[in-house]
Scaffold this motif. Sequence first.
Motif, PDB file in Angstrom:
ATOM      1  N   GLU A   1      42.925 -15.020 -55.369  1.00 57.89           N
ATOM      2  CA  GLU A   1      42.751 -16.290 -54.504  1.00 57.89           C
ATOM      3  C   GLU A   1      43.013 -17.549 -55.589  1.00 57.89           C
ATOM      4  N   ASP A   2      43.676 -18.528 -54.932  1.00 55.90           N
ATOM      5  CA  ASP A   2      43.972 -19.833 -55.920  1.00 55.90           C
ATOM      6  C   ASP A   2      42.973 -20.884 -55.261  1.00 55.90           C
ATOM      7  N   LEU A   3      41.623 -21.204 -55.944  1.00 58.35           N
ATOM      8  CA  LEU A   3      40.810 -21.811 -55.340  1.00 58.35           C
ATOM      9  C   LEU A   3      41.143 -23.415 -55.821  1.00 58.35           C
ATOM     10  N   GLY A   4      42.259 -23.671 -56.567  1.00 56.93           N
ATOM     11  CA  GLY A   4      42.696 -25.004 -56.994  1.00 56.93           C
ATOM     12  C   GLY A   4      41.939 -25.325 -58.205  1.00 56.93           C
ATOM     13  N   ASN A   5      42.517 -26.770 -58.733  1.00 62.28           N
ATOM     14  CA  ASN A   5      42.170 -27.050 -59.787  1.00 62.28           C
ATOM     15  C   ASN A   5      42.004 -26.468 -61.112  1.00 62.28           C
ATOM     16  N   PHE A   6      43.094 -25.352 -61.018  1.00 60.91           N
ATOM     17  CA  PHE A   6      43.050 -24.258 -62.310  1.00 60.91           C
ATOM     18  C   PHE A   6      44.636 -23.983 -62.303  1.00 60.91           C
ATOM     19  N   GLN A   7      44.999 -23.902 -63.490  1.00 60.72           N
ATOM     20  CA  GLN A   7      46.359 -23.526 -63.911  1.00 60.72           C
ATOM     21  C   GLN A   7      47.493 -24.146 -63.260  1.00 60.72           C
ATOM     22  N   VAL A   8      47.276 -25.341 -62.877  1.00 57.89           N
ATOM     23  CA  VAL A   8      48.234 -26.234 -62.192  1.00 57.89           C
ATOM     24  C   VAL A   8      49.495 -26.303 -62.949  1.00 57.89           C
ATOM     25  N   ALA A   9      49.338 -27.063 -64.363  1.00 54.42           N
ATOM     26  CA  ALA A   9      50.547 -27.216 -65.205  1.00 54.42           C
ATOM     27  C   ALA A   9      51.304 -25.930 -65.535  1.00 54.42           C
ATOM     28  N   GLU A  10      50.207 -24.920 -65.695  1.00 49.86           N
ATOM     29  CA  GLU A  10      50.847 -23.660 -66.289  1.00 49.86           C
ATOM     30  C   GLU A  10      51.940 -23.170 -65.299  1.00 49.86           C
ATOM     31  N   ARG A  11      51.437 -22.996 -63.961  1.00 51.23           N
ATOM     32  CA  ARG A  11      52.365 -22.405 -62.918  1.00 51.23           C
ATOM     33  C   ARG A  11      53.448 -23.284 -62.581  1.00 51.23           C
ATOM     34  N   LEU A  12      53.388 -24.657 -62.666  1.00 54.44           N
ATOM     35  CA  LEU A  12      54.604 -25.265 -62.639  1.00 54.44           C
ATOM     36  C   LEU A  12      55.686 -25.205 -63.723  1.00 54.44           C
ATOM     37  N   ALA A  13      54.983 -25.020 -64.926  1.00 60.00           N
ATOM     38  CA  ALA A  13      55.983 -24.657 -66.050  1.00 60.00           C
ATOM     39  C   ALA A  13      56.587 -23.359 -65.802  1.00 60.00           C
ATOM     40  N   ARG A  14      55.830 -22.592 -65.216  1.00 57.60           N
ATOM     41  CA  ARG A  14      56.188 -20.941 -65.186  1.00 57.60           C
ATOM     42  C   ARG A  14      57.452 -20.932 -64.289  1.00 57.60           C
ATOM     43  N   TYR A  15      57.243 -21.602 -63.240  1.00 60.52           N
ATOM     44  CA  TYR A  15      58.240 -21.366 -62.171  1.00 60.52           C
ATOM     45  C   TYR A  15      58.680 -22.685 -61.788  1.00 60.52           C
ATOM     46  N   PRO A  16      59.754 -23.426 -62.612  1.00 60.95           N
ATOM     47  CA  PRO A  16      60.328 -24.563 -62.241  1.00 60.95           C
ATOM     48  C   PRO A  16      61.206 -24.736 -61.119  1.00 60.95           C
ATOM     49  N   ALA A  17      61.605 -25.601 -60.283  1.00 61.80           N
ATOM     50  CA  ALA A  17      62.364 -25.782 -59.553  1.00 61.80           C
ATOM     51  C   ALA A  17      63.827 -25.330 -59.763  1.00 61.80           C
ATOM     52  N   GLY A  18      64.380 -24.346 -59.157  1.00 62.31           N
ATOM     53  CA  GLY A  18      65.992 -23.771 -59.407  1.00 62.31           C
ATOM     54  C   GLY A  18      65.666 -22.796 -59.918  1.00 62.31           C
ATOM     55  N   SER A  19      64.586 -22.139 -60.672  1.00 63.03           N
ATOM     56  CA  SER A  19      64.409 -20.784 -61.285  1.00 63.03           C
ATOM     57  C   SER A  19      64.654 -19.581 -60.403  1.00 63.03           C
ATOM     58  N   VAL A  20      65.344 -18.615 -61.025  1.00 64.52           N
ATOM     59  CA  VAL A  20      65.432 -17.450 -60.434  1.00 64.52           C
ATOM     60  C   VAL A  20      64.278 -16.672 -60.506  1.00 64.52           C
ATOM     61  N   VAL A  21      63.593 -15.815 -59.625  1.00 60.44           N
ATOM     62  CA  VAL A  21      62.536 -15.143 -59.480  1.00 60.44           C
ATOM     63  C   VAL A  21      62.667 -13.837 -58.765  1.00 60.44           C
ATOM     64  N   THR A  22      61.675 -12.937 -59.245  1.00 60.03           N
ATOM     65  CA  THR A  22      61.509 -11.647 -58.549  1.00 60.03           C
ATOM     66  C   THR A  22      60.461 -11.606 -57.442  1.00 60.03           C
ATOM     67  N   VAL A  23      60.554 -11.453 -56.257  1.00 62.22           N
ATOM     68  CA  VAL A  23      59.860 -11.578 -55.188  1.00 62.22           C
ATOM     69  C   VAL A  23      59.142 -10.123 -54.478  1.00 62.22           C
ATOM     70  N   TYR A  24      57.993  -9.974 -54.684  1.00 61.84           N
ATOM     71  CA  TYR A  24      57.477  -8.693 -54.179  1.00 61.84           C
ATOM     72  C   TYR A  24      57.079  -8.994 -52.611  1.00 61.84           C
ATOM     73  N   TYR A  25      57.543  -8.149 -51.540  1.00 64.16           N
ATOM     74  CA  TYR A  25      57.041  -8.595 -50.171  1.00 64.16           C
ATOM     75  C   TYR A  25      56.584  -7.312 -49.691  1.00 64.16           C
TER      76      TYR A  25
END
Length: 327
Positions: A94-118
């Motif tokens: 669960e993401d409760l907010g105010n935590f690892q905001v910058a780290e997640r944005l840096a890890r998944y920048p717009a336009g990047s290719v990712v593996t999605v588990y659905y």
Amino acid sequence: MPDLPGFVYAMLLAPLGLILVAAIVKTWQVREARNWPQAPGKVVTSVAELRDVKVFDDDREGGSRLERRNFANVTYEYSVGGRKLRCNRISIGEDLGNFQVAERLARYPAGSVVTVYYNPRHPDQAVLERDLPKGLWGCLGIGTVIVLGVVFGSAFGFNQTYAYLSNHVGRPDLAGLVVAFAAFGLVIALMGYAVHRQASMATRWPVVPGTIKLSGIEDYRRASEPGERRGTEMFGRRVTYTYQYQNVSYTNECARVAAGTPDASDEMLRRLMARYQDGATVEVRVNPANPAEATLDARGDGRMAFVLWGIAAIFAALALFVATRGG
């Protein structure tokens, strides 16, 4: 085993039980997600955003209020069976907010290719990370041992202290009161130490410019008193500030006012705004380890420690008075 009522142990151990249950549920979800199929995806949005989060507040009717927190909004696209889907959930946790905001944005920048588990039963449910945080159960195990040690050790210590004081105070029947006053004083003193330490660290945080923002008026009801059908209607406003740190925008709250009428609320707000003018530029101290955490007045936050220490001293004086005077 210390001779205390069972409900005392239940109250002390209930938070630990809830944490362990939550960890078990998340572990089960992770095991389920390990069998989810994967699909290639692409991040289409990667920005910081504000969301309203419901938090506990026993002063309000309903026992909760909304608090605005910073989140990393990482939205990604993927296709399942020819259907193009979107999701913005990153992990099982669960993401409760105010935590690892910058780290997640840096890890998944717009336009990047990712593996999605659905989820094959509900393909619109997906994650990018399906592992629990490393060392979670190890930390929980150590934490459980510490909590159990503190709870039962404290209970045993209180019993021993009570037994000792019963034979050394003028009024043995007041020994429990002495122990209670001393325990409250110790807990509050430790809280003061934690506040002082945090404020001391905040004085060394980097400084960035920020802007004061005034919220609109908020209408709610206080929790009802015994005999009341409903609580008093209240009108409140919040003073927040925005700032940027390493090209990511954040918002934090610096003050909140409330009164029984809109006019009274505005009057309280005018007094407050003598310090924080709407739109004014302020200096914001930002925690580099978690930029969503910040303060406008680290030294002012530290002064609260002295207030807590003063309250602790009052409890200590009461314990000493009862122990020596017997009444």
